[in-house]
Each structure stands twice: as structure tokens, then as C-alpha cells.
Design a protein around this motif. Structure first.
Motif, PDB file in Angstrom:
ATOM      1  N   PHE A   1       0.764  -1.297   0.059  1.00 41.73           N
ATOM      2  CA  PHE A   1       0.038   0.150  -0.215  1.00 41.73           C
ATOM      3  C   PHE A   1       1.191   1.493   0.051  1.00 41.73           C
ATOM      4  N   GLU A   2       0.487   2.340  -0.457  1.00 40.03           N
ATOM      5  CA  GLU A   2       1.076   3.697  -0.644  1.00 40.03           C
ATOM      6  C   GLU A   2       1.396   4.014   0.641  1.00 40.03           C
ATOM      7  N   GLY A   3       2.543   4.494   0.949  1.00 39.99           N
ATOM      8  CA  GLY A   3       3.049   5.243   2.290  1.00 39.99           C
ATOM      9  C   GLY A   3       3.810   4.186   2.983  1.00 39.99           C
ATOM     10  N   PHE A   4       4.092   3.030   2.710  1.00 39.31           N
ATOM     11  CA  PHE A   4       4.672   1.959   3.484  1.00 39.31           C
ATOM     12  C   PHE A   4       5.879   1.484   2.777  1.00 39.31           C
ATOM     13  N   SER A   5       7.115   1.620   3.258  1.00 40.08           N
ATOM     14  CA  SER A   5       8.171   1.248   2.628  1.00 40.08           C
ATOM     15  C   SER A   5       9.478   0.662   3.672  1.00 40.08           C
ATOM     16  N   ASP A   6       9.025   0.594   4.817  1.00 39.66           N
ATOM     17  CA  ASP A   6       9.954   0.018   5.863  1.00 39.66           C
ATOM     18  C   ASP A   6      10.195  -1.584   5.532  1.00 39.66           C
ATOM     19  N   GLU A   7      11.353  -2.012   6.036  1.00 42.23           N
ATOM     20  CA  GLU A   7      11.594  -3.489   5.976  1.00 42.23           C
ATOM     21  C   GLU A   7      10.671  -4.392   6.850  1.00 42.23           C
ATOM     22  N   TRP A   8      10.215  -5.127   6.622  1.00 36.31           N
ATOM     23  CA  TRP A   8       9.606  -6.401   7.408  1.00 36.31           C
ATOM     24  C   TRP A   8      10.353  -6.776   8.360  1.00 36.31           C
ATOM     25  N   GLU A   9       9.961  -7.281   9.307  1.00 37.53           N
ATOM     26  CA  GLU A   9      10.709  -7.960  10.575  1.00 37.53           C
ATOM     27  C   GLU A   9      10.581  -9.360  10.703  1.00 37.53           C
ATOM     28  N   GLN A  10      11.386 -10.286  11.243  1.00 34.12           N
ATOM     29  CA  GLN A  10      11.428 -11.615  11.302  1.00 34.12           C
ATOM     30  C   GLN A  10      11.204 -11.684  12.722  1.00 34.12           C
ATOM     31  N   CYS A  11      10.351 -12.704  12.946  1.00 36.51           N
ATOM     32  CA  CYS A  11      10.048 -12.803  14.620  1.00 36.51           C
ATOM     33  C   CYS A  11       9.664 -14.245  14.871  1.00 36.51           C
ATOM     34  N   LYS A  12       9.632 -14.824  15.920  1.00 36.48           N
ATOM     35  CA  LYS A  12       9.142 -16.086  16.284  1.00 36.48           C
ATOM     36  C   LYS A  12       7.770 -16.156  16.856  1.00 36.48           C
ATOM     37  N   VAL A  13       6.715 -16.914  16.581  1.00 35.51           N
ATOM     38  CA  VAL A  13       5.470 -16.834  16.985  1.00 35.51           C
ATOM     39  C   VAL A  13       5.533 -16.752  18.716  1.00 35.51           C
ATOM     40  N   LYS A  14       6.202 -17.460  19.219  1.00 41.83           N
ATOM     41  CA  LYS A  14       6.324 -17.292  20.616  1.00 41.83           C
ATOM     42  C   LYS A  14       6.711 -16.040  21.038  1.00 41.83           C
ATOM     43  N   ASP A  15       7.546 -15.061  20.371  1.00 40.20           N
ATOM     44  CA  ASP A  15       8.078 -13.853  20.840  1.00 40.20           C
ATOM     45  C   ASP A  15       6.989 -12.566  20.821  1.00 40.20           C
ATOM     46  N   ILE A  16       5.675 -12.967  20.092  1.00 38.44           N
ATOM     47  CA  ILE A  16       4.737 -12.024  19.913  1.00 38.44           C
ATOM     48  C   ILE A  16       3.434 -12.564  20.366  1.00 38.44           C
ATOM     49  N   PHE A  17       3.204 -13.591  20.929  1.00 32.57           N
ATOM     50  CA  PHE A  17       1.985 -14.177  21.242  1.00 32.57           C
ATOM     51  C   PHE A  17       2.072 -15.049  22.684  1.00 32.57           C
ATOM     52  N   LYS A  18       0.996 -15.049  23.414  1.00 33.64           N
ATOM     53  CA  LYS A  18       0.900 -16.033  24.429  1.00 33.64           C
ATOM     54  C   LYS A  18       0.231 -17.072  23.945  1.00 33.64           C
TER      55      LYS A  18
ATOM     56  N   MET B   1       4.536 -24.709  17.342  1.00 30.99           N
ATOM     57  CA  MET B   1       4.129 -23.391  16.947  1.00 30.99           C
ATOM     58  C   MET B   1       4.889 -22.411  17.088  1.00 30.99           C
ATOM     59  N   GLY B   2       5.141 -22.536  18.427  1.00 24.43           N
ATOM     60  CA  GLY B   2       6.056 -21.169  18.924  1.00 24.43           C
ATOM     61  C   GLY B   2       7.398 -20.984  18.444  1.00 24.43           C
ATOM     62  N   ASP B   3       7.731 -22.034  17.715  1.00 23.27           N
ATOM     63  CA  ASP B   3       9.357 -21.817  17.253  1.00 23.27           C
ATOM     64  C   ASP B   3       9.232 -21.576  15.707  1.00 23.27           C
ATOM     65  N   ILE B   4       7.950 -21.249  15.042  1.00 22.87           N
ATOM     66  CA  ILE B   4       7.959 -20.962  13.708  1.00 22.87           C
ATOM     67  C   ILE B   4       8.227 -19.444  13.437  1.00 22.87           C
ATOM     68  N   SER B   5       8.901 -19.231  12.602  1.00 24.46           N
ATOM     69  CA  SER B   5       9.322 -17.922  12.286  1.00 24.46           C
ATOM     70  C   SER B   5       8.662 -17.276  10.973  1.00 24.46           C
ATOM     71  N   ILE B   6       8.217 -15.906  11.149  1.00 27.95           N
ATOM     72  CA  ILE B   6       7.557 -15.537  10.228  1.00 27.95           C
ATOM     73  C   ILE B   6       8.111 -13.835   9.753  1.00 27.95           C
ATOM     74  N   MET B   7       7.720 -13.541   8.640  1.00 23.76           N
ATOM     75  CA  MET B   7       7.984 -12.219   8.219  1.00 23.76           C
ATOM     76  C   MET B   7       6.830 -11.478   8.450  1.00 23.76           C
ATOM     77  N   ILE B   8       6.865 -10.173   9.324  1.00 19.06           N
ATOM     78  CA  ILE B   8       5.554  -9.374   9.503  1.00 19.06           C
ATOM     79  C   ILE B   8       5.766  -8.162   9.323  1.00 19.06           C
ATOM     80  N   PRO B   9       4.933  -7.089   8.891  1.00 15.96           N
ATOM     81  CA  PRO B   9       5.120  -5.751   8.857  1.00 15.96           C
ATOM     82  C   PRO B   9       5.563  -5.166  10.093  1.00 15.96           C
ATOM     83  N   SER B  10       6.465  -4.098  10.033  1.00 13.21           N
ATOM     84  CA  SER B  10       7.264  -3.771  11.294  1.00 13.21           C
ATOM     85  C   SER B  10       6.255  -2.557  11.915  1.00 13.21           C
ATOM     86  N   SER B  11       5.294  -2.108  11.083  1.00 10.62           N
ATOM     87  CA  SER B  11       4.099  -1.155  11.731  1.00 10.62           C
ATOM     88  C   SER B  11       2.836  -1.760  11.909  1.00 10.62           C
ATOM     89  N   PHE B  12       2.063  -1.588  12.959  1.00  8.27           N
ATOM     90  CA  PHE B  12       0.758  -1.773  13.026  1.00  8.27           C
ATOM     91  C   PHE B  12      -0.183  -1.308  12.116  1.00  8.27           C
TER      92      PHE B  12
END
Length: 407
Positions: A228-245, A356-367
Motif C-alpha cells: 500500500f502507498e506510504g509504506f516502505s519499511d523493511e518487514w521484520e522476522q520474529c518467532k510466534v512465541k515472541d509476539i504471542f501467548k 508453533m512457538g518456534d515458527i519464524s514469520i516475516m511481518i510488517p514492522s508497523s501496526f
């Protein structure tokens, strides 16, 4: 004693005569079917077409336009000679004589067998009418409840049901005048055409979504192909367990679940099924408020879904909870593309919490970007759901007509 004549509940204006009833054996001749097995067929050259009983149950509707049949076959010259006496004609009917459920006895009426001759294959009963019927009438009539119920009573077997020629010949056929047959066939054909149109629109949207997910989500490079227009930041990699309970649903007896939403049972209950997006029914209490679920066990293990609002989840679902906003549609779709790769297929398929907790995914760095993606994907899913609802409604209309326009 002469059979009593009857008429259906719903008719076109101007038709009042009772339908004529006769035994199937009086108006049909039994044809021979080919006994060639699948292993004997060559699917590369494309000179003949072969109707297996599974084709009737899955690929064909009430009427088969074999010009659109995508699996022609060719055999050796010796087998070609053997097959010539089995070629089907316009108006012939092919019955599936075996299946693992009530689909046994489903039929297809042959239309437009050119340019390839068509052969009735294993576990089928081909029959040919001895008098003229309007094109399509038999295909629709013999799949309608009145006739199929006759066959169902004659089926044999426990796990696998089967029909014999001697059983089929006992059934009765009711038919109106040729003119009324033609009008009925045209009406059902019109509905079938509309159903096919909505099915294709739905499939197109599903293919569009699949293509967009590949382009709108980042790979290891950190940048998606479409944004989408206005977004150019690099996405970040994280593990599921790092962002979810990571937790799990609870056991809930089926007797506690209501089929309809009400003031007493307002909260949706989700399970591991894929039908109706996993919705089993409704319950008086909830366990979670906006989260992501995944199926932990069974054939659908690894299926990930976004759940908006308050809901109850059964014990066959794992649940991902975030108080920071990561539980959204975009993250669930990103995870859904990855989770199935981590399913263990040793014995019963499983995707447990620790894996599931160890799965790594690429997600947008901004909400903000996550929200834009989520809104877009929700709108796309809503459109697909709308077509699915229209499709189901059309199928219900057809089923109602088959019950009221035939006897």
C-alpha cells in the motif's frame, strides 16, 4: 391393477394432466459398460472418454456435456475395437452403482458426446431410453429425491453401498408430456448455469487471494512485491512465541452447544473442522476475545484462522493471544502460509504448541501496515463469503425445485 397417475406440487401454467408412471425396464434398455481398469487407460492422446463412477459423484452434474470433460483416453487398436460397441449416445443415462455413502445411484445424462466417443466404465450402469425424452429431463429427474429414494431402499452393503441391475429395473419412472419435460429441463438448466457462474466467480476470487498473498507478503528479503502507498519499511522476522501467548481451547460437550445464536448462547464456538470456517455453533460463555486459532490435530492440522470478538474454542484448537495487537487478519494469513510446513505426519498429524512457538514469520514492522492489510483481506474474504452464501442459496433453490417439480 393400473398404477395411479400423479402430478407434482409445482408446475408450469397450463399443464394439468397427471404424469405417466411406468417401470424403468419398460422404457430403458441396459447397455454394456467397459471393464477396463484405470491402469489400462492412457490419458495422453485423447481419442475416447471414459466415465468412471467417481466422475459421476464428483465431476458431473445432472447432465454431462462431454465436450468439457477434461480426461479423454486412448487405448491400443485392439482395445479400440472392443470399445466400439460401448459408445454412448445423446440421452443415455449412466448410474454410479457403488459408493461409500448415499451418493451411490447418482446419475448423469450424456449430452454432446462429440468430438470424442464416450464410454461407461467401471462400477457404472449405462441405460438407454426406448422412447424420446426432452434433453436433460432424465438427468434431472433421476437425481431428484423421489427417484433417488427408490434406489436408496434397494442398495446393499454396510460401509460400501452398491446397486445391481436387478434392483434398478424395479424402480418406477414418472414423466409428463414432452413439452412439460422440456420446460422443466430448461428451468433446472438455467439454475445450474447460474450456480456454475457463481462457483467460477468464487474460484476466481480465491485464486486472486492466493496470488495476492504471495505478492503482498514479504519473503526473506524483507520487502513484499506489492504494498500500500506510504509504506516502505523493511518487514521484520520474529518467532510466534515472541509476539504471542500460546494456549489451547477447552473441551466442550456437543450437547452444550446451540445451533443458533441467541441471547442465551451468543458466543461462537470454533473447532477443527473446515466447514463453515470451523463454526460448530454457539455457547453461553466465551474463553477468548480476538485471537488467532490453529488446528492442532487431525487432517486439518496447521490450519490457521483469525477470530474477531469474543469466542469459545474447543480443545482441538491452539490459540494465540496478544495484548499488543498482533492478533489480526494479516498475521493469521501470514502464519497460515507457513504453519502447515511444520505439521508432524508421524501417525496422526499434529502441530503442537511448542512447535508453533518456534515458527519464524516475516511481518510488517508497523501496526498501521498490518491494519491496512487486515482490512483489505477481510473485505476480500467477505466478498468470497457473499458469493458462497449466494451459491448455497441457489443450491437450496434447486433442491427445493427437485422436490416439488418431480414425483
Amino acid at each position: 391393477m393400473k398404477d395411479e397417475k400423479k402430478a407434482p406440487k409445482l408446475r408450469f401454467k397450463g399443464f394439468t394432466d397427471d404424469w405417466e408412471q411406468c417401470k424403468l425396464g419398460d422404457v430403458f434398455s441396459f447397455l454394456k459398460n467397459s471393464t477396463l481398469s484405470r491402469s489400462e487407460l492412457n490419458y495422453e492422446s485423447g481419442k475416447f472418454k471414459y466415465i468412471h463412477y467417481g466422475d459421476i459423484l464428483t465431476k458431473f452434474g445432472d447432465i454431462t456435456d462431454t465436450r468439457n470433460f477434461s480426461v479423454p483416453f486412448v487405448t491400443t487398436p485392439e482395445k479400440v475395437i472392443r470399445l466400439e460397441k460401448y459408445f454412448l449416445q445423446n440421452g443415455d443415462v449412466v448410474i454410479a452403482d457403488t459408493a461409500e455413502d448415499s451418493m451411490v445411484g447418482k446419475v448423469t445424462e450424456i449430452q454432446n458426446p462429440d468430438p470424442f466417443p464416450t464410454v461407461s466404465g467401471l462400477h457404472t450402469i449405462p441405460i438407454r431410453p426406448n422412447k424420446e425424452f426432452a434433453a436433460g429431463f432424465l438427468g434431472h429427474y433421476m437425481n431428484a429425491p423421489f427417484y433417488h429414494d427408490q434406489l436408496f431402499k434397494l442398495m446393499q452393503g454396510v460401509k460400501v453401498l452398491s446397486l445391481s441391475k436387478s434392483a434398478v429395473i424395479q424402480t418406477k419412472i414418472n414423466s409428463p408430456s414432452y413439452c412439460e419435460q422440456r420446460l422443466i429441463s430448461r428451468m433446472i438448466n438455467l439454475i445450474d448455469g447460474t450456480i456454475t457462474l457463481h462457483e467460477e466467480k468464487k474460484h476466481q476470487l480465491e485464486r486472486l487471494k492466493s496470488a495476492l498473498l504471495q505478492k503482498m507478503f514479504a519473503d526473506k528479503s524483507g520487502y513484499p512485491d506489492i504494498r500500500f502507498e506510504g509504506f516502505s519499511d523493511e518487514w521484520e522476522q520474529c518467532k510466534v512465541k515472541d509476539i504471542f501467548k500460546i494456549t489451547r481451547g477447552k473441551v466442550l460437550a456437543a450437547t452444550e452447544i446451540s445451533e443458533e445464536k441467541s441471547d442465551i448462547s451468543p458466543f461462537p464456538v470454533y473447532s477443527s473442522q473446515t466447514k463453515n470456517n470451523g463454526l460448530m455453533g454457539y455457547y453461553k460463555d466465551y474463553l477468548f476475545d480476538t485471537a488467532i486459532t490453529w488446528t492442532t490435530d487431525g487432517a486439518n492440522a496447521g490450519t490457521v484462522s483469525y477470530r474477531s470478538g469474543r469466542f469459545y474454542s474447543t480443545n482441538v484448537n491452539g490459540v494465540l493471544i496478544s495484548d499488543k495487537g498482533y492478533a489480526n487478519k494479516a498475521i493469521s494469513e501470514i502464519l497460515n502460509l507457513e504453519a502447515w510446513k511444520w505439521v508432524s505426519h508421524v501417525g496422526n498429524p499434529k502441530l503442537m504448541n511448542n512447535v508453533m512457538g518456534d515458527i519464524s514469520i516475516m511481518i510488517p514492522s508497523s501496526f498501521e501496515e498490518q491494519d491496512r492489510l487486515s482490512d483489505f483481506l477481510n473485505q476480500l474474504d467477505d466478498t468470497i463469503t457473499l458469493h458462497d452464501q449466494k451459491l448455497n442459496l441457489l443450491k437450496l433453490v434447486k433442491q427445493s425445485l427437485l422436490q416439488k417439480m418431480f414425483i
